[in-house]
Scaffold this motif. Structure first.
Motif, PDB file in Angstrom:
ATOM      1  N   ARG A 187      10.250  61.960  29.716  1.00  0.00           N
ATOM      2  CA  ARG A 187      10.421  63.235  29.073  1.00  0.00           C
ATOM      3  C   ARG A 187       9.368  63.363  28.084  1.00  0.00           C
ATOM      4  NH1 ARG A 187      10.626  68.165  28.661  1.00  0.00           N
ATOM      5  NH2 ARG A 187      12.202  69.115  27.070  1.00  0.00           N
ATOM      6  N   LEU A 188       9.258  62.270  27.217  1.00  0.00           N
ATOM      7  CA  LEU A 188       8.439  62.025  26.169  1.00  0.00           C
ATOM      8  C   LEU A 188       7.034  62.139  26.297  1.00  0.00           C
ATOM      9  CD1 LEU A 188      10.156  59.150  23.926  1.00  0.00           C
ATOM     10  CD2 LEU A 188      10.094  61.554  23.399  1.00  0.00           C
ATOM     11  N   GLU A 189       6.507  61.754  27.551  1.00  0.00           N
ATOM     12  CA  GLU A 189       5.202  61.626  28.168  1.00  0.00           C
ATOM     13  C   GLU A 189       4.841  63.114  28.260  1.00  0.00           C
ATOM     14  OE1 GLU A 189       4.917  58.926  31.061  1.00  0.00           O
ATOM     15  OE2 GLU A 189       4.506  57.242  29.686  1.00  0.00           O
ATOM     16  N   ALA A 190       5.880  63.735  28.886  1.00  0.00           N
ATOM     17  CA  ALA A 190       5.623  65.321  29.330  1.00  0.00           C
ATOM     18  C   ALA A 190       5.546  66.188  28.158  1.00  0.00           C
ATOM     19  CB  ALA A 190       6.660  65.892  30.180  1.00  0.00           C
ATOM     20  N   LEU A 191       6.282  65.776  27.342  1.00  0.00           N
ATOM     21  CA  LEU A 191       6.330  66.930  25.856  1.00  0.00           C
ATOM     22  C   LEU A 191       4.891  66.238  25.247  1.00  0.00           C
ATOM     23  CD1 LEU A 191       9.782  66.277  24.370  1.00  0.00           C
ATOM     24  CD2 LEU A 191       8.827  68.343  25.173  1.00  0.00           C
ATOM     25  N   GLY A 192       4.381  65.326  25.396  1.00  0.00           N
ATOM     26  CA  GLY A 192       3.050  64.939  24.807  1.00  0.00           C
ATOM     27  C   GLY A 192       1.942  65.397  25.359  1.00  0.00           C
ATOM     28  N   GLU A 193       2.007  65.509  26.738  1.00  0.00           N
ATOM     29  CA  GLU A 193       1.086  66.386  27.392  1.00  0.00           C
ATOM     30  C   GLU A 193       1.079  67.864  27.179  1.00  0.00           C
ATOM     31  OE1 GLU A 193      -1.113  65.605  29.913  1.00  0.00           O
ATOM     32  OE2 GLU A 193      -1.004  63.771  29.574  1.00  0.00           O
ATOM     33  N   GLN A 194       2.363  68.450  26.961  1.00  0.00           N
ATOM     34  CA  GLN A 194       2.200  69.833  26.454  1.00  0.00           C
ATOM     35  C   GLN A 194       1.805  70.055  25.213  1.00  0.00           C
ATOM     36  OE1 GLN A 194       6.266  71.131  26.463  1.00  0.00           O
ATOM     37  NE2 GLN A 194       6.603  70.762  28.732  1.00  0.00           N
ATOM     38  N   LEU A 195       1.821  69.000  24.333  1.00  0.00           N
ATOM     39  CA  LEU A 195       1.479  69.192  22.712  1.00  0.00           C
ATOM     40  C   LEU A 195      -0.167  68.929  22.938  1.00  0.00           C
ATOM     41  CD1 LEU A 195       4.109  67.406  20.670  1.00  0.00           C
ATOM     42  CD2 LEU A 195       3.572  69.876  21.039  1.00  0.00           C
ATOM     43  N   ASP A 196      -0.818  68.038  23.717  1.00  0.00           N
ATOM     44  CA  ASP A 196      -2.137  67.748  23.607  1.00  0.00           C
ATOM     45  C   ASP A 196      -3.098  67.958  24.875  1.00  0.00           C
ATOM     46  OD1 ASP A 196      -1.657  65.600  25.004  1.00  0.00           O
ATOM     47  OD2 ASP A 196      -1.479  64.189  23.601  1.00  0.00           O
ATOM     48  N   GLY A 197      -2.381  68.418  25.840  1.00  0.00           N
ATOM     49  CA  GLY A 197      -3.111  68.826  27.018  1.00  0.00           C
ATOM     50  C   GLY A 197      -3.736  67.403  27.715  1.00  0.00           C
ATOM     51  N   GLY A 198      -3.220  66.338  27.297  1.00  0.00           N
ATOM     52  CA  GLY A 198      -4.001  65.187  27.671  1.00  0.00           C
ATOM     53  C   GLY A 198      -5.133  64.752  27.134  1.00  0.00           C
ATOM     54  N   ASN A 199      -5.512  65.319  26.099  1.00  0.00           N
ATOM     55  CA  ASN A 199      -6.488  64.902  25.303  1.00  0.00           C
ATOM     56  C   ASN A 199      -6.361  63.752  24.498  1.00  0.00           C
ATOM     57  OD1 ASN A 199      -8.980  64.629  23.296  1.00  0.00           O
ATOM     58  ND2 ASN A 199      -8.941  67.008  23.228  1.00  0.00           N
ATOM     59  N   MET A 200      -6.984  62.580  24.995  1.00  0.00           N
ATOM     60  CA  MET A 200      -6.600  61.217  24.168  1.00  0.00           C
ATOM     61  C   MET A 200      -7.053  61.336  22.599  1.00  0.00           C
ATOM     62  SD  MET A 200      -4.764  59.542  26.339  1.00  0.00           S
ATOM     63  CE  MET A 200      -4.538  58.161  25.395  1.00  0.00           C
ATOM     64  N   LEU A 201      -8.174  62.135  22.498  1.00  0.00           N
ATOM     65  CA  LEU A 201      -8.625  61.950  21.079  1.00  0.00           C
ATOM     66  C   LEU A 201      -7.622  62.700  19.950  1.00  0.00           C
ATOM     67  CD1 LEU A 201     -11.270  61.228  19.588  1.00  0.00           C
ATOM     68  CD2 LEU A 201     -12.107  63.676  19.816  1.00  0.00           C
ATOM     69  N   VAL A 202      -6.976  63.881  20.755  1.00  0.00           N
ATOM     70  CA  VAL A 202      -5.762  64.482  19.961  1.00  0.00           C
ATOM     71  C   VAL A 202      -4.493  63.683  19.664  1.00  0.00           C
ATOM     72  CG1 VAL A 202      -4.314  66.339  20.053  1.00  0.00           C
ATOM     73  CG2 VAL A 202      -6.491  66.887  20.550  1.00  0.00           C
ATOM     74  N   ARG A 203      -4.476  63.011  20.773  1.00  0.00           N
ATOM     75  CA  ARG A 203      -3.147  61.923  20.798  1.00  0.00           C
ATOM     76  C   ARG A 203      -3.514  60.640  19.914  1.00  0.00           C
ATOM     77  NH1 ARG A 203      -1.431  60.643  26.625  1.00  0.00           N
ATOM     78  NH2 ARG A 203      -1.355  62.738  26.369  1.00  0.00           N
ATOM     79  N   ARG A 204      -4.701  60.336  19.691  1.00  0.00           N
ATOM     80  CA  ARG A 204      -4.747  59.298  18.695  1.00  0.00           C
ATOM     81  C   ARG A 204      -4.582  59.528  17.267  1.00  0.00           C
ATOM     82  NH1 ARG A 204      -9.927  57.977  21.217  1.00  0.00           N
ATOM     83  NH2 ARG A 204      -9.004  56.829  23.295  1.00  0.00           N
ATOM     84  N   ASN A 205      -4.705  60.871  16.863  1.00  0.00           N
ATOM     85  CA  ASN A 205      -4.792  61.531  15.499  1.00  0.00           C
ATOM     86  C   ASN A 205      -3.126  61.501  15.314  1.00  0.00           C
ATOM     87  OD1 ASN A 205      -7.360  61.488  15.113  1.00  0.00           O
ATOM     88  ND2 ASN A 205      -7.419  63.769  15.702  1.00  0.00           N
ATOM     89  N   ARG A 206      -2.637  60.786  14.399  1.00  0.00           N
ATOM     90  CA  ARG A 206      -1.130  61.273  14.178  1.00  0.00           C
ATOM     91  C   ARG A 206      -1.001  62.481  13.424  1.00  0.00           C
ATOM     92  NH1 ARG A 206      -0.037  56.475  10.250  1.00  0.00           N
ATOM     93  NH2 ARG A 206       1.628  57.972  10.101  1.00  0.00           N
ATOM     94  N   ALA A 207       0.091  63.154  13.736  1.00  0.00           N
ATOM     95  CA  ALA A 207       0.376  64.345  13.435  1.00  0.00           C
ATOM     96  C   ALA A 207       0.704  64.446  12.036  1.00  0.00           C
ATOM     97  CB  ALA A 207       1.573  64.951  14.299  1.00  0.00           C
ATOM     98  N   ASP A 208       1.208  63.446  11.471  1.00  0.00           N
ATOM     99  CA  ASP A 208       1.509  63.266  10.021  1.00  0.00           C
ATOM    100  C   ASP A 208       0.358  63.156   9.227  1.00  0.00           C
ATOM    101  OD1 ASP A 208       1.335  60.739  10.566  1.00  0.00           O
ATOM    102  OD2 ASP A 208       3.347  60.036   9.604  1.00  0.00           O
ATOM    103  N   ASP A 209      -0.895  62.842   9.626  1.00  0.00           N
ATOM    104  CA  ASP A 209      -1.955  62.602   8.885  1.00  0.00           C
ATOM    105  C   ASP A 209      -2.772  63.944   8.493  1.00  0.00           C
ATOM    106  OD1 ASP A 209      -1.830  59.858   9.008  1.00  0.00           O
ATOM    107  OD2 ASP A 209      -3.731  59.671  10.625  1.00  0.00           O
ATOM    108  N   ARG A 210      -2.266  65.192   9.098  1.00  0.00           N
ATOM    109  CA  ARG A 210      -2.760  66.223   9.166  1.00  0.00           C
ATOM    110  C   ARG A 210      -1.996  67.296   8.330  1.00  0.00           C
ATOM    111  NH1 ARG A 210      -6.940  68.895  11.538  1.00  0.00           N
ATOM    112  NH2 ARG A 210      -6.399  71.214  11.980  1.00  0.00           N
TER     113      ARG A 210
END
Length: 150
Positions: free
Chosen positions: A65-88
């Motif tokens: 479920r967490l992986e599916a939610l992550g896919e929804q948020l970043d579309g599978g883009n690993m560059l986006v995934r590496r950037n912590r949301a709280d850094d921005r």
């Protein structure tokens, strides 16, 4: 007969452990070198790992479920995934910086930044447009202290 649960004692001991001891525990628990993050991060990850090893980790269904939610948020883009949301900064935040007597306002967008009606991919590119020189955008806008690593 009561059994003694060592987990609460181990977790409490993390607060008083010296940093070298925390790093030693990290190596034992994760079989890797500890990251160069602050003490609080080491404590929290070690505490989680102690509990995870003792009590079990997340259920496979929760991980899926967490992986599916992550896919929804970043579309599978690993560059986006590496950037912590709280850094921005939060989308819609307005960053204001005075430069040479002129006040500049930058708006945070979901996929970048906007300054003077134009989109930019990074704060550094905005800072360069404003100053004409290379700047770390996070430092220029006061979001990061240039003397620290955090």
């Amino acid at each position: 007969m009561t059994t003694h649960d060592p987990i609460p004692a181990r977790l409490a001991a993390l607060k008083t452990a010296k940093t070298p001891e925390l790093k030693k525990q990290w190596r034992e628990l994760f079989d890797s070198e500890p990251p160069a993050f602050n003490r609080r991060y080491l404590e929290s990850r070690i505490a989680y790992r102690i509990q995870e090893l003792s009590l079990g980790g997340l259920k496979p269904s929760t991980i899926e479920r967490l992986e599916a939610l992550g896919e929804q948020l970043d579309g599978g883009n690993m560059l986006v995934r590496r950037n912590r949301a709280d850094d921005r900064p939060i989308v819609g935040t307005r960053l204001i910086r005075e430069w040479q007597g002129v006040e500049h306002t930058v708006t945070v967008l979901a996929d970048g930044f906007e300054w003077q009606g134009r989109p930019y991919k990074s704060l550094s590119s905005v800072a360069r447009a404003i100053t004409g020189t290379r700047w770390n955008g996070w430092i220029f806008f006061g979001l990061k202290n240039h003397r620290s690593r955090t």
